[in-house]
Structures are given as C-alpha cells and as structure tokens.
Design a protein around this motif. Structure first.
Motif, PDB file in Angstrom:
ATOM      1  N   ASP A   1       0.834  -1.198   0.000  1.00 36.30           N
ATOM      2  CA  ASP A   1       0.000   0.000   0.000  1.00 36.30           C
ATOM      3  C   ASP A   1       0.873   1.254   0.000  1.00 36.30           C
ATOM      4  O   ASP A   1       1.703   1.452   0.881  1.00 36.30           O
ATOM      5  CB  ASP A   1      -0.920  -0.005   1.229  1.00 36.30           C
ATOM      6  CG  ASP A   1      -2.000   1.060   1.140  1.00 36.30           C
ATOM      7  OD1 ASP A   1      -2.278   1.536   0.029  1.00 36.30           O
ATOM      8  OD2 ASP A   1      -2.554   1.426   2.195  1.00 36.30           O
ATOM      9  N   GLY A   2       0.686   2.091  -1.002  1.00 36.73           N
ATOM     10  CA  GLY A   2       1.480   3.307  -1.137  1.00 36.73           C
ATOM     11  C   GLY A   2       2.726   3.142  -1.975  1.00 36.73           C
ATOM     12  O   GLY A   2       3.254   4.113  -2.515  1.00 36.73           O
TER      13      GLY A   2
ATOM     14  N   HIS B   1       5.971   2.454  -1.082  1.00 39.75           N
ATOM     15  CA  HIS B   1       6.918   3.378  -0.477  1.00 39.75           C
ATOM     16  C   HIS B   1       8.357   2.883  -0.623  1.00 39.75           C
ATOM     17  O   HIS B   1       8.616   1.849  -1.273  1.00 39.75           O
ATOM     18  CB  HIS B   1       6.564   3.638   0.990  1.00 39.75           C
ATOM     19  CG  HIS B   1       6.442   2.399   1.835  1.00 39.75           C
ATOM     20  ND1 HIS B   1       7.504   1.539   2.058  1.00 39.75           N
ATOM     21  CD2 HIS B   1       5.388   1.880   2.526  1.00 39.75           C
ATOM     22  CE1 HIS B   1       7.116   0.555   2.856  1.00 39.75           C
ATOM     23  NE2 HIS B   1       5.846   0.729   3.150  1.00 39.75           N
TER      24      HIS B   1
ATOM     25  N   LYS C   1      -1.280   1.264  -7.872  1.00 37.54           N
ATOM     26  CA  LYS C   1      -0.236   0.422  -7.287  1.00 37.54           C
ATOM     27  C   LYS C   1       0.504  -0.349  -8.382  1.00 37.54           C
ATOM     28  O   LYS C   1       1.742  -0.401  -8.398  1.00 37.54           O
ATOM     29  CB  LYS C   1      -0.885  -0.550  -6.288  1.00 37.54           C
ATOM     30  CG  LYS C   1       0.069  -1.375  -5.477  1.00 37.54           C
ATOM     31  CD  LYS C   1      -0.686  -2.409  -4.649  1.00 37.54           C
ATOM     32  CE  LYS C   1      -1.698  -1.789  -3.718  1.00 37.54           C
ATOM     33  NZ  LYS C   1      -2.361  -2.820  -2.870  1.00 37.54           N
TER      34      LYS C   1
ATOM     35  N   SER D   1       3.588   1.942   5.708  1.00 33.36           N
ATOM     36  CA  SER D   1       2.338   2.523   5.219  1.00 33.36           C
ATOM     37  C   SER D   1       1.608   3.255   6.333  1.00 33.36           C
ATOM     38  O   SER D   1       0.991   4.307   6.090  1.00 33.36           O
ATOM     39  CB  SER D   1       1.451   1.423   4.623  1.00 33.36           C
ATOM     40  OG  SER D   1       2.079   0.803   3.521  1.00 33.36           O
TER      41      SER D   1
ATOM     42  N   ARG E   1       0.525   7.066   6.305  1.00 32.79           N
ATOM     43  CA  ARG E   1      -0.889   7.387   6.488  1.00 32.79           C
ATOM     44  C   ARG E   1      -1.058   8.484   7.536  1.00 32.79           C
ATOM     45  O   ARG E   1      -1.880   9.399   7.379  1.00 32.79           O
ATOM     46  CB  ARG E   1      -1.639   6.117   6.873  1.00 32.79           C
ATOM     47  CG  ARG E   1      -3.139   6.200   6.696  1.00 32.79           C
ATOM     48  CD  ARG E   1      -3.796   4.853   6.907  1.00 32.79           C
ATOM     49  NE  ARG E   1      -3.515   3.955   5.787  1.00 32.79           N
ATOM     50  CZ  ARG E   1      -2.769   2.862   5.879  1.00 32.79           C
ATOM     51  NH1 ARG E   1      -2.222   2.511   7.020  1.00 32.79           N
ATOM     52  NH2 ARG E   1      -2.563   2.115   4.818  1.00 32.79           N
TER      53      ARG E   1
END
Length: 306
Positions: free
Chosen positions: A25-26, A28, A77, A165, A169
């Motif tokens: 998610d993200g 990163h 993504k 994440s 967030r």
C-alpha cells in the motif's frame, strides 16, 4: 501493465519467477528495497519479477471497522510497481476461501501450484495463512523444504523511524504531504470524479473542479500545491480540502483549480497529486481578501510545481 485477476486462467508467463507477496500500500521506499531484490532474484532464476497482492485488503473483509483507508488503488499500485521493474502484478480477488487457507495450504496452493515460484522475497513482518499464523520463520522452512530461495529484506529507516504505510498514512492525515513524499516512491495521489459545484470559483476568476468519490485517504483540511492529471497530461493545481467558511458553507469539499486550463471537466475522472501544504482554510472578511490570497496560492503553486 494488465493486472492478473482471473486465477482460473492463470498465464504461464507469470510462473517460474521470483515472487513478493503483500499489500504494497502506497508503494513506499521500503517496498522499493523489496522490489530491487525481487528483480535481482528474477534475473538469477531467468523468470519474471512477480508481485502478488490482494484486492480488497483482507482486513476489509475480516475486520472492516479496523481497516484503514488505503493510500493507493490497485491500478495505481500496479503502475508504480511496473515503473520500478516488476513484470507481473497479480491482484487476488480476496474471498473466504483465501482467508480460510492455513499457512501450509497457502504456500502449497498459491506459491507452489499457482505461481510455481523459484524464489521469494519478503519483508520481516510478512504474515500469511488463516489468522496470520505463518511468518517468515515458517516461510523459511517451507521454501527450504522445496529448494526455493527466500530473501528477507530489512526494513528501511528514514529520519530515525521505519518507513511504513501506517507512518505515511499518519503524515497524510496530518497534511504533511511534503514529508510523506520523501517516504513514497512518488508524490501522494488521489482520484475521483468531477461533479458540478456552486460555480463560485469561476465567478472569482478561479474555476475549480469539484472532486467526489475519492476512494483513498484524503489529506487534512487545508490548501495544497500539486498537479492534476488528465490521462497522461498534468497541470499545476491549487487544491482546497475542507469547507468554505467565507461563504458560510460547512460542507467538506475537495476543489481543484487547474492552472492554464480552460476546458470543462464535468463527469470526467481526475487524478490529483500533492506536493506541499500552503496554508490553513481561512474565513476571509470579504471577497477581495479571498481573491488576493488565491492569487498568492496560485503564484506559490507555480513556484513549487515549476
């Protein structure tokens, strides 16, 4: 890159490679370390670099009240992962069958039978199987038992804290989009549909696109500098999130003023990325004061985006 969703007709081109399983998610900078190792292992086994992710996040089905808003939608993504060298993206349509698999069954049915993986790459906090019963220690045993390599990539630290994440967030929710950008692989981006608004911005000389149906985390109330994307074309954008107290409006809105853009956007999808927070939302004493501030917002946006 096409996303593989239909597992009943799984393409052979997504087999016999190096696999990383997770939510990503993200996407990163911690994820990028996993991806770099994944690509190395894929080259060594002469197969594709495969990311196996989940849509929706398993927590959304198991504990929806505890599921945080996502940082990326699945297509975004996949785009980010592909830009960093991933060859195949699998988005498993999460269901009760998957959630009921034991760790051993997940490894056998997904990793061995479906993906026919030759190598795996994970982070140290990887869990799999029913009730998250499997961890990297068990995964190490399972991969070793079938002669498959496993790399466990250490987490990445920036400014003395782990990149995660959940950390990102928290930054987004606090409006710290510039700091979050340093932890991500790309500036934070949302998407939505443009709907009709009150038209007040156009009357002031600053027409805005009102964005609704945003399905990822919104930054906190404030005014931001960023970019708006129409397909592959981007425009500098000043972004307002929150109410319009100057006009007595308490409704929460996401409004985007695209610089150097004069066409209509109603009914179109729009993606917006955030580069910096400019200021708080303010109740101005009159329209003239508001217009002066908007002019400053636009000037600062040009400077930041430029």
């Amino acid at each position: 890159m096409p996303i593989i969703r239909d597992l009943s007709h799984f393409p052979p081109s997504a087999c016999h490679g190096a696999v990383a399983i997770g939510n990503f998610d993200g996407v990163h900078r911690g994820h990028l370390e996993i991806i770099r190792r994944l690509i190395q292992r894929a080259l060594e086994v002469n197969g594709p670099a495969i990311v196996f992710t989940f849509d929706p996040h398993p927590v959304r089905l198991l504990r929806p009240e505890q599921c945080p808003p996502p940082l990326t939608w699945t297509e975004r993504k996949a785009q980010l992962l592909a830009e960093h060298g991933v060859n195949k993206i699998v988005a498993y349509p999460t269901d009760e069958h998957l959630l009921g698999l034991s760790a051993h069954d997940f490894f056998d049915s997904i990793v061995r039978d479906l993906l026919q993986a030759k190598a795996m790459v994970e982070g140290p906090n990887f869990y799999f199987g029913h009730n998250r019963e499997g961890n990297v220690e068990l995964l190490s045993q399972l991969t070793a038992s079938v002669g498959m390599s496993l790399d466990v990539v250490p987490p990445v630290e920036i400014d003395g804290a782990l990149v995660s994440s959940s950390r990102i967030r928290g930054l987004i929710a606090a409006g710290e989009v510039a700091t979050a950008k340093e932890l991500l692989s790309a500036p934070y981006r949302i998407r939505g549909m443009v709907t009709h608004g009150a038209g007040r911005g156009a009357k002031l000389g600053f027409p805005t696109a009102n964005l609704e149906a945003v399905d990822t985390l919104l930054p906190s109330i404030g005014v931001y500098a960023g970019r708006a994307w129409l397909d592959t074309i981007s425009y500098p954008a000043a972004i307002h999130i929150g109410p319009n107290p100057t006009f007595g409006e308490a409704a929460f809105k996401v409004e985007i003023h695209l610089l150097d853009f004069e066409d209509t956007l109603y009914g179109q999808p729009l993606e917006v990325e955030f580069l910096a927070r400019l200021r708080d939302v303010t109740n101005f004493r009159n329209e003239e004061s508001l217009v002066n501030q908007l002019q400053d917002d636009v000037a600062r946006t040009r400077e930041i985006v430029g």
